[in-house]
Design a protein around this motif. Structure first.
Motif, PDB file in Angstrom:
ATOM      1  N   ASP A 195      36.951  45.833  74.755  1.00 19.46           N
ATOM      2  CA  ASP A 195      38.342  45.463  74.509  1.00 19.46           C
ATOM      3  C   ASP A 195      39.301  46.291  75.360  1.00 19.46           C
ATOM      4  O   ASP A 195      40.514  46.234  75.183  1.00 19.46           O
TER       5      ASP A 195
ATOM      6  N   CYS B 108      38.626  33.143  78.811  1.00 25.47           N
ATOM      7  CA  CYS B 108      39.470  34.196  79.383  1.00 25.47           C
ATOM      8  C   CYS B 108      40.848  34.194  78.740  1.00 25.47           C
ATOM      9  O   CYS B 108      41.431  35.251  78.472  1.00 25.47           O
TER      10      CYS B 108
ATOM     11  N   ARG C  44      41.673  33.226  75.720  1.00 24.30           N
ATOM     12  CA  ARG C  44      41.586  33.749  74.355  1.00 24.30           C
ATOM     13  C   ARG C  44      41.295  35.248  74.339  1.00 24.30           C
ATOM     14  O   ARG C  44      41.686  35.953  73.403  1.00 24.30           O
ATOM     15  N   ALA C  45      40.598  35.741  75.347  1.00 21.05           N
ATOM     16  CA  ALA C  45      40.237  37.168  75.381  1.00 21.05           C
ATOM     17  C   ALA C  45      41.346  38.055  75.921  1.00 21.05           C
ATOM     18  O   ALA C  45      41.354  39.260  75.652  1.00 21.05           O
TER      19      ALA C  45
ATOM     20  N   ILE D  13      39.064  42.480  81.512  1.00 21.14           N
ATOM     21  CA  ILE D  13      38.511  41.783  80.351  1.00 21.14           C
ATOM     22  C   ILE D  13      38.300  40.300  80.654  1.00 21.14           C
ATOM     23  O   ILE D  13      37.252  39.721  80.333  1.00 21.14           O
ATOM     24  N   CYS D  14      39.276  39.656  81.283  1.00 20.86           N
ATOM     25  CA  CYS D  14      39.153  38.219  81.577  1.00 20.86           C
ATOM     26  C   CYS D  14      38.029  37.950  82.572  1.00 20.86           C
ATOM     27  O   CYS D  14      37.421  36.874  82.556  1.00 20.86           O
TER      28      CYS D  14
ATOM     29  N   VAL E 187      34.431  38.362  80.510  1.00 20.17           N
ATOM     30  CA  VAL E 187      34.033  37.295  79.581  1.00 20.17           C
ATOM     31  C   VAL E 187      33.759  35.963  80.274  1.00 20.17           C
ATOM     32  O   VAL E 187      33.201  35.059  79.654  1.00 20.17           O
TER      33      VAL E 187
END
Length: 222
Positions: free
Chosen positions: A50, A161, A163-164, A209-210, A213
């Motif tokens: 995260d 991506c 949503r994350a 992060i994007c 995932v």
């Protein structure tokens, strides 16, 4: 020098892939574009949860430095062969004329025109083999290149991506040629979140992060 001999040289300098194209909006009157791709470490990217990691921040900087070295070596090689060249740094924002978060030329655009991949809903370049787990650099020169075959955009539009993204900067729109970046990503929101949330990790300069995932890497790797 042939296009193939230049390709072999760029790969020998450390690139994971390279593409060539001619762009109408070249830099400094140079319309031949060399798009350099360096693959990121899967193990390092997979550690991102995260938030980014200190290891990813160091890796990000190291790969950018390698790309800049590859671009310089490529330019010096072209210069010895009688060509002019200009390098666009792997990671450098030029805030000028009220425009922020833009480089001298879009590496993603050059890579797409060179037939190396497409752009995802995460605004990352999606390489035809490595997915989003890459960094890019661009060199302009006056060498003539053959027209590459366009690559299919590997983005599935799954929305993982979007949503994350912890900042909400991704707008959920799929990329199409001509779509402005701001309709896919709000760079101000993205940058502000990184500087606020990840100041303890590389002074808030990275996230990832994007990219982590994105399922395109897993799909293409298999």
């Amino acid at each position: 020098m042939t296009e193939e001999s230049l390709r072999e040289a760029v790969l020998s300098f450390g690139a994971s892939d390279v593409g060539f194209c001619r762009v109408p909006d070249g830099v400094a009157g140079l319309h031949g574009a060399v798009s350099v791709v360096v693959r990121l470490s899967n193990a390092i990217v997979d550690e991102i949860t995260d938030e980014p990691t200190h290891t990813y921040f160091n890796h990000y900087r190291s790969v950018n430095a390698l790309i800049d070295q590859i671009l310089l070596k490529t330019g010096l090689l072209l210069q010895r062969e009688g060509y002019d060249y200009l390098t666009v740094a792997a990671s450098q924002s030029i805030n000028k004329g009220g425009v922020r978060f833009q480089g001298r030329y879009s590496h993603r655009k050059a890579a797409c025109l060179a037939g190396l991949g497409g752009i995802g809903m995460n605004n990352c370049f999606l390489h035809r083999t490595f997915g989003p787990r890459v960094r890019l650099g661009t060199l302009f020169c006056n060498m003539e290149f053959e027209e590459p075959r366009a690559a299919e955009n590997p983005c599935t539009g799954c929305g993982l991506c979007v949503r994350a993204c912890p900042s909400g900067a991704l707008k959920g729109r799929r990329y199409e040629p001509g779509v402005p970046r701001e309709e896919i990503l709000d760079p101000e929101v993205c940058s502000s979140h990184m500087h606020t949330a990840y100041q303890k990790i590389g002074r808030g300069a990275v996230c990832g992060i994007c990219m982590k995932v994105c399922p395109v890497y897993r799909r293409t790797e298999k």
